[in-house]
Structure formats: C-alpha cells, structure tokens
Design a protein around this motif. Structure first.
Motif, PDB file in Angstrom:
ATOM      1  N   ASP A 274       0.907  -1.247   0.102  1.00 15.66           N
ATOM      2  CA  ASP A 274       0.213  -0.001  -0.054  1.00 15.66           C
ATOM      3  C   ASP A 274       0.920   1.347   0.066  1.00 15.66           C
ATOM      4  O   ASP A 274       0.546   2.175  -0.729  1.00 15.66           O
ATOM      5  CB  ASP A 274      -0.865  -0.037   1.367  1.00 15.66           C
ATOM      6  CG  ASP A 274      -2.229  -0.868   0.944  1.00 15.66           C
ATOM      7  OD1 ASP A 274      -2.537  -0.963  -0.102  1.00 15.66           O
ATOM      8  OD2 ASP A 274      -2.674  -1.410   2.037  1.00 15.66           O
ATOM      9  N   ALA A 277       2.671   1.747  -3.320  1.00 12.66           N
ATOM     10  CA  ALA A 277       1.811   2.394  -4.393  1.00 12.66           C
ATOM     11  C   ALA A 277       1.362   3.758  -4.196  1.00 12.66           C
ATOM     12  O   ALA A 277       1.146   4.506  -5.171  1.00 12.66           O
ATOM     13  CB  ALA A 277       0.594   1.543  -4.292  1.00 12.66           C
ATOM     14  N   VAL A 311       8.014  -1.995  -9.392  1.00 14.45           N
ATOM     15  CA  VAL A 311       7.243  -0.867  -8.627  1.00 14.45           C
ATOM     16  C   VAL A 311       8.129   0.262  -8.215  1.00 14.45           C
ATOM     17  O   VAL A 311       7.436   1.180  -7.438  1.00 14.45           O
ATOM     18  CB  VAL A 311       6.662  -1.703  -7.256  1.00 14.45           C
ATOM     19  CG1 VAL A 311       5.880  -2.783  -7.497  1.00 14.45           C
ATOM     20  CG2 VAL A 311       7.916  -1.950  -6.445  1.00 14.45           C
ATOM     21  N   ARG A 317       3.843   1.681 -10.326  1.00 12.74           N
ATOM     22  CA  ARG A 317       2.946   1.927  -9.051  1.00 12.74           C
ATOM     23  C   ARG A 317       1.528   2.113  -9.292  1.00 12.74           C
ATOM     24  O   ARG A 317       0.580   1.655  -8.529  1.00 12.74           O
ATOM     25  CB  ARG A 317       3.611   3.215  -8.630  1.00 12.74           C
ATOM     26  CG  ARG A 317       5.048   3.220  -7.626  1.00 12.74           C
ATOM     27  CD  ARG A 317       5.194   4.344  -6.875  1.00 12.74           C
ATOM     28  NE  ARG A 317       5.386   5.670  -7.673  1.00 12.74           N
ATOM     29  CZ  ARG A 317       6.503   5.842  -8.221  1.00 12.74           C
ATOM     30  NH1 ARG A 317       7.685   5.322  -8.217  1.00 12.74           N
ATOM     31  NH2 ARG A 317       6.659   7.108  -8.871  1.00 12.74           N
ATOM     32  N   THR A 318       1.438   2.521 -10.702  1.00 12.89           N
ATOM     33  CA  THR A 318      -0.140   2.554 -11.073  1.00 12.89           C
ATOM     34  C   THR A 318      -0.703   1.075 -11.345  1.00 12.89           C
ATOM     35  O   THR A 318      -1.812   0.770 -10.905  1.00 12.89           O
ATOM     36  CB  THR A 318      -0.211   3.179 -12.371  1.00 12.89           C
ATOM     37  OG1 THR A 318       0.424   4.410 -12.358  1.00 12.89           O
ATOM     38  CG2 THR A 318      -1.573   3.171 -12.969  1.00 12.89           C
ATOM     39  N   ARG A 319       0.228   0.204 -11.882  1.00 18.85           N
ATOM     40  CA  ARG A 319      -0.308  -1.239 -12.005  1.00 18.85           C
ATOM     41  C   ARG A 319      -0.404  -1.568 -10.718  1.00 18.85           C
ATOM     42  O   ARG A 319      -1.351  -2.516 -10.311  1.00 18.85           O
ATOM     43  CB  ARG A 319       0.680  -1.966 -12.758  1.00 18.85           C
ATOM     44  CG  ARG A 319       0.826  -1.752 -14.265  1.00 18.85           C
ATOM     45  CD  ARG A 319       1.857  -2.370 -15.010  1.00 18.85           C
ATOM     46  NE  ARG A 319       1.652  -3.835 -15.040  1.00 18.85           N
ATOM     47  CZ  ARG A 319       2.423  -4.475 -15.691  1.00 18.85           C
ATOM     48  NH1 ARG A 319       3.464  -4.081 -16.586  1.00 18.85           N
ATOM     49  NH2 ARG A 319       2.164  -5.794 -15.796  1.00 18.85           N
ATOM     50  N   LEU A 320       0.533  -1.366  -9.758  1.00 20.99           N
ATOM     51  CA  LEU A 320       0.189  -2.097  -8.406  1.00 20.99           C
ATOM     52  C   LEU A 320      -1.216  -1.495  -7.572  1.00 20.99           C
ATOM     53  O   LEU A 320      -1.711  -2.395  -6.925  1.00 20.99           O
ATOM     54  CB  LEU A 320       1.384  -1.724  -7.442  1.00 20.99           C
ATOM     55  CG  LEU A 320       1.378  -2.090  -5.923  1.00 20.99           C
ATOM     56  CD1 LEU A 320       1.287  -3.564  -5.954  1.00 20.99           C
ATOM     57  CD2 LEU A 320       2.542  -1.611  -5.337  1.00 20.99           C
ATOM     58  N   SER A 321      -1.233  -0.428  -7.621  1.00 16.34           N
ATOM     59  CA  SER A 321      -2.574   0.319  -7.197  1.00 16.34           C
ATOM     60  C   SER A 321      -3.758  -0.187  -7.656  1.00 16.34           C
ATOM     61  O   SER A 321      -4.669  -0.824  -6.926  1.00 16.34           O
ATOM     62  CB  SER A 321      -2.488   1.951  -7.490  1.00 16.34           C
ATOM     63  OG  SER A 321      -1.521   2.436  -6.739  1.00 16.34           O
TER      64      SER A 321
END
Length: 335
Positions: A274, A277, A311, A317-321
């Motif tokens: 979290d 992200a 990441v 980070r967008t893909r992780l979010s």
C-alpha cells in the motif's frame, strides 16, 4: 469473531465456514434485517434458491438472491420450522452441502426473532431496502423515499459500514446482503459529518438517485484497508468502475494473479505494498514505513521480480494500485 474465524480457518476450514454462517446471521439479526434479506443471505451462502411459507407470508429467492415468483412446495426440500409460524427451506438438488443444516438453523432462528418483533406480515420490507435496490422499479423507489419522508430537493449520502459496527445509526438504515457480506446502509444528509472506524461514504444524490450513492459507498467500503479505513466515493473516480467487473466474469489478469501469490506467501506485506503504491518515491515510502532507505530499496527490487513489473517506476506503481484495488474487491468480506 473475525480473529477467531481466521485462526480456526487455519486449523479446521469446515468449522471456520460454520462459524462464518453463525456470525453472518447474527449480524443480520442485530441490524434488524427483513425477511427477504435473511432469505437472500441464506440463498447466497448456500448457492441455491431458498423460500419461506407461512399463513401470512410466502417468499422465495433464487440462488443469486433475487426474488422469484416460482414458489414451489417445500415438502421435497431440506426445511426447518420457524418459531411463530412457517417453514423455511433450501432447494438443494443432489447431496446436501456441509453447512446446509447450519444455514437452515440460523436463518430459521433469525426469522423467528424477526416475527416475534414485527409479525410475519410486517417483516418483508424495510423501505431502505427497495430505495437502494437497483432491481426495483422507479415507482417503488419513489414510494420508499416518500415512506422515509426524504425531501426530493435535498441531497443525501449513503454510508456503508460492516453490519457488525456498533455505531448507532443517525438516519434511516438497513442491513443488506451484498457480494461483500452483510453491510449496513445508512442514509444521512450530504452535509452531515461522518465518524466511523471503517466506512465507505457514497456520492451525494437526490432521493431518486440514491442507488448510485449506495453502489459507490459499497465499492468504497470494499476498497478500504487498515491503511485507509474510510473512503469517499467522490475521491475514487474511475476506480468505481472496477466494481462492475465481477471476479467470475473478468478476464485473467497477470498482475492480480502475481499479487495474490505474493500476499499468500507473505500476508504481512500488504502495508508495504500500500505504501509503495501511494508514495512518490522509495525514499518517501521508507519515511512512511519507518525503514532505512536501503531496506525498502531491496524489498522493492525483490517484489518487482515476483510481481513481474517494476514498482519503482510510475507505471509500476499505477499497476500495483489497480491490482491492490482488484484484490480487495475480490477478497474483502464482512462476516
């Protein structure tokens, strides 16, 4: 109860499911759920149609929790008598499932308590339920709004909270069976301050459009976490569209699959994911987490290899979010 269920799940999955059934109907009873909501809960837990018949009430819902006019006699189905009059049943074809008896016992108990409180005839509807039901006609929703004395020119919000919440409701409320379990929906003025330990706050809407507020509140609640226990539908934007992708109907998603593997291997990794992200840089993430920068750098490199995307980049980070949001929509359950 949730902590106990979590421990029991590791030791005895079948006993854990039984405990889940008990806590589910306890929450519905505490929330004064109507007969239809109780039946809907039974059908969704069992995965088959359920019905009740009594001198004052006849009601059946299908396996997806929708009211059905096809009311068949209960004689041939597993059934349980309801205190106060009536019989509730599950339309199970083939062999009984492990928790069928427990579902029948708990729904019959919940219905008996409801009948004692309201009587069978008055037990069917809380007007909040048709007002927030997308399947209801506009005329029925308008009638429900009038029953609740909502003003057509005033804007309201729906607040979604786990049914187990102990917060007293300030406005009209109902416990509703959802894909995320039993959830309490409460209608408040759009200008009211909301204080809750965990909640999804719906978009502001007129009484005629409170279904949209409810759906946005429910999605927001499903996306909450320890990191963000209260979310506003107004702040979610296009993330609200993710809830329209049902896990069963969604195409395979490699990001979601790899994230699932990482979380199963290391459940305590969620706060770090979290934070990664939500942070602009690894240094900012390290500050938030209270770790040394080199430690976060090393963990981010390791996680990137497992997830299949980096990441440490903006795109990663967008893909992780998005993957975290899909994971919560698929796994969050309030029983």
């Amino acid at each position: 109860m949730q902590e106990l269920a979590g421990r029991l799940k590791a030791l005895d999955p079948e006993a854990s499911e039984t405990l889940r059934v008990i806590s589910y109907f306890d929450a519905l009873t505490a929330g004064h759920a109507s007969a239809e909501v109780l039946l809907r809960g039974a059908s969704m837990l069992a995965g088959c149609p359920a019905g009740i018949t009594s001198p004052a009430l006849g009601l059946r819902v299908d396996e997806r929790g929708r009211r059905s006019a096809d009311s068949r006699a209960p004689e041939s189905w597993p059934a349980r008598a309801v205190t106060g009059g009536g019989t509730v049943w599950l339309e199970r074809d083939g062999n009984a499932h492990a928790n069928d008896d427990m579902i029948l016992e708990r729904v019959a108990l919940a219905l008996g308590i409801l009948f004692e409180r309201t009587g069978p005839t008055e037990s069917v509807h809380n007007p909040v339920e048709p007002l927030l039901d997308p399947a209801e006609t506009i005329e029925h929703r308008q009638a429900a709004a009038q029953t609740l004395h909502l003003v057509s020119t005033t804007r309201y919000r729906v607040i979604a909270q786990p049914a187990s919440t102990t917060n007293a409701a300030a406005g009209p409320s109902a416990v509703i069976s959802t894909v995320a379990g039993a959830v309490r929906a409460e209608i408040v003025l759009s200008t009211d301050a909301v204080v809750a330990p965990r909640a999804g706050i719906g978009i502001a809407a007129s009484p005629a459009d409170l279904v949209r507020s409810w759906l946005s509140a429910l999605t927001a609640l499903r996306l909450t976490s320890d990191h963000e226990p209260v979310l506003h539908g107004d702040d979610l934007g296009s993330l609200l569209l993710l809830a329209e992708i049902s896990p069963a109907g969604a195409p395979e998603n490699c990001d979601l699959q790899s994230l699932g593997v990482v979380i199963r291997e290391t459940p305590r990794i969620l706060p770090m994911l979290d934070t990664l992200a939500a942070s602009d840089s690894l240094r900012a993430a390290a500050t938030t987490l209270g770790f040394h920068h080199s430690t976060v750098q090393s963990r981010a490199e390791e996680l990137s290899a497992k997830l299949g995307f980096d990441v440490r980049t903006s795109r990663g980070r967008t893909r992780l979010s998005v993957a975290l949001a899909l994971h919560r929509l698929e796994t969050t359950h309030f029983d």
